[in-house]
Design a protein around this motif. Structure first.
Motif, PDB file in Angstrom:
ATOM      1  N   ILE A 216      -5.076  -4.944   5.863  1.00 33.91           N
ATOM      2  CA  ILE A 216      -4.551  -5.851   4.837  1.00 33.91           C
ATOM      3  C   ILE A 216      -4.364  -7.221   5.493  1.00 33.91           C
TER       4      ILE A 216
ATOM      5  N   LYS B 295     -12.310  -0.920   6.197  1.00 36.01           N
ATOM      6  CA  LYS B 295     -11.808  -2.288   6.009  1.00 36.01           C
ATOM      7  C   LYS B 295     -12.300  -2.873   4.693  1.00 36.01           C
TER       8      LYS B 295
ATOM      9  N   ALA C 214      -5.825   1.625   8.114  1.00 37.54           N
ATOM     10  CA  ALA C 214      -6.022   1.062   6.780  1.00 37.54           C
ATOM     11  C   ALA C 214      -5.012  -0.051   6.509  1.00 37.54           C
ATOM     12  N   PHE C 215      -3.764   0.189   6.880  1.00 37.72           N
ATOM     13  CA  PHE C 215      -2.708  -0.809   6.663  1.00 37.72           C
ATOM     14  C   PHE C 215      -2.970  -2.072   7.474  1.00 37.72           C
TER      15      PHE C 215
ATOM     16  N   VAL D 127      -7.735   4.220  -3.443  1.00 35.99           N
ATOM     17  CA  VAL D 127      -8.741   4.200  -2.375  1.00 35.99           C
ATOM     18  C   VAL D 127      -8.806   5.583  -1.733  1.00 35.99           C
TER      19      VAL D 127
ATOM     20  N   PHE E 220      -3.423   4.648  -1.346  1.00 41.27           N
ATOM     21  CA  PHE E 220      -4.397   5.068  -0.337  1.00 41.27           C
ATOM     22  C   PHE E 220      -4.299   6.574  -0.133  1.00 41.27           C
TER      23      PHE E 220
ATOM     24  N   LYS F 212       3.202  -7.844   4.034  1.00 40.80           N
ATOM     25  CA  LYS F 212       2.703  -6.575   3.499  1.00 40.80           C
ATOM     26  C   LYS F 212       3.702  -5.458   3.801  1.00 40.80           C
TER      27      LYS F 212
ATOM     28  N   MET G 128       0.856  -1.193   0.000  1.00 38.52           N
ATOM     29  CA  MET G 128       0.000   0.000   0.000  1.00 38.52           C
ATOM     30  C   MET G 128       0.887   1.235   0.000  1.00 38.52           C
TER      31      MET G 128
ATOM     32  N   ILE H 135     -10.394  -1.413   1.732  1.00 42.13           N
ATOM     33  CA  ILE H 135      -9.044  -1.978   1.591  1.00 42.13           C
ATOM     34  C   ILE H 135      -9.112  -3.377   0.986  1.00 42.13           C
TER      35      ILE H 135
END
Length: 362
Positions: free
Chosen positions: A197, A313, A193-194, A285, A262, A202, A176, A316
């Motif tokens: 995932i 969520k 947000a992260f 996003v 994002f 990630k 992201m 994402i």
């Protein structure tokens, strides 16, 4: 046709640089804010962008809480009155108000500047409706939508594979990216947000996430803690942050390495990162509402309701799925076909010609 760009910013602002080059295929374009203040030479079009960038004197007050000087306000209005009589004023609405300051002084400055415009260019229909609701007293203004042109002028010299290798990111990681300056109040939203995932494999790419110094009175201790925290962050392979300013010719490494982009902006009207992400074939996003949400909805990208974690969520998760399905390539086709600089410049020229004709017919 002779066009005056009346703002002082140029170097590093690709929107302005690319638009100027596009318009130069059709007209003579002068970029000189001092010409605005001289009120001497003739221009068919006075093209305004950010009112706070009409001069360095105007812009410097954005960084303070000092009252905006009445004599400067009156001087701006005097210039606008001059140009209103002799030229056609076109304003591109990038923002609602300055990001750093939106008290009554700057709200009134924006209200006054826009009152002298003949035509206002918006990036989406939301902006038109908001403008009309904010300034119901503004009459006789023509409103049009012209999309934000693409960022094809940014060098793109890598692939997903070479970019990830360059940044030491695993080929199968979910990445992201948050591009551009990150504000302190946005960090919590980005972290949330992260966290959505659904894999440990990630990476968060946020080059301009700044590690700030703590409020420690003892200077040596403060500097030691700051350097230690920067060192700890550098060891975390899941977070690539605090890299400072990224030059345009380096941006492709980060954009090509990502799966989706994002946008953490929750109060802004627009974001050029929509266009940037689409130009580089990324799913994007951002929040629901405003121009941001409208453009993302139109291009089939995920949006979330600000303050709603389940909505965030889902956005994402949708972004990850859309990336796997190749929606980023659809975004790229839109960026290069619909938002091409020459096509956007053509639209501006047509709007300017129409605005001149409409003013002459009054």
């Amino acid at each position: 046709m002779k066009i005056l760009f009346a703002n002082f910013i140029l170097k590093g602002n690709l929107f302005m640089e690319d638009l100027k080059q596009g318009l130069e295929q059709h007209a003579e374009v002068i970029w000189d804010f001092e010409e605005f203040w001289k009120c001497e030479n003739h221009y068919d079009i006075i093209h305004l962008h950010w009112p706070e960038f009409l001069s360095y004197d105007v812009q410097k007050y954005v960084w303070t809480t000092d009252p905006f000087p009445k004599e400067l306000y009156d001087k701006i209005e005097s210039c606008l009155k001059h140009w209103k009589k002799s030229s056609t004023i076109v304003y591109t609405r990038h923002v609602q108000y300055p990001h750093l300051r939106h008290d009554d002084d700057y709200l009134n400055l924006y209200r006054m500047v826009t009152s002298y415009c003949d035509t206002v260019v918006h990036f989406a229909n939301f902006s038109i409706e908001q403008f009309k609701s904010w300034y119901p007293e503004h009459k006789g203004i023509t409103h049009v939508v012209i999309p934000h042109h693409n960022y094809a002028s940014i060098p793109n010299n890598s692939t997903r594979e070479t970019a990830r290798k360059h940044l030491k990111i695993k080929s199968d990681a979910t990445v992201m990216i948050v591009f551009g300056l990150i504000k302190e109040h946005e960090k919590e939203l980005i972290n949330k947000a992260f966290s959505f995932i659904p894999t440990k494999n990630k990476v968060l790419l946020a080059p301009k996430w700044k590690i700030n110094r703590r409020k420690i009175g003892y200077i040596r201790l403060r500097e030691w803690v700051w350097k230690f925290e920067k060192w700890l962050v550098s060891l975390n392979s899941k977070r690539i942050v605090d890299l400072g300013f990224i030059e345009d010719d380096e941006a492709h490494w980060y954009l090509n390495a990502a799966d989706f982009l994002f946008i953490p902006r929750t109060n802004e009207l627009n974001s050029g990162n929509i266009t940037l992400g689409c130009t580089f074939g990324l799913v994007v996003v951002g929040k629901k509402g405003s121009d941001i949400g409208e453009i993302l909805d139109e291009t089939g990208n995920p949006t979330f309701e600000v303050g709603n974690e389940s909505s965030l969520k889902q956005a994402i998760l949708n972004a990850i799925e859309l990336s796997k399905e190749g929606h980023g390539e659809i975004n790229k086709k839109i960026a290069f076909k619909e938002w091409d600089v020459s096509k956007i410049a053509d639209a501006y020229i047509n709007v300017m010609k129409t605005s001149i004709e409409n003013k002459r017919s009054l």
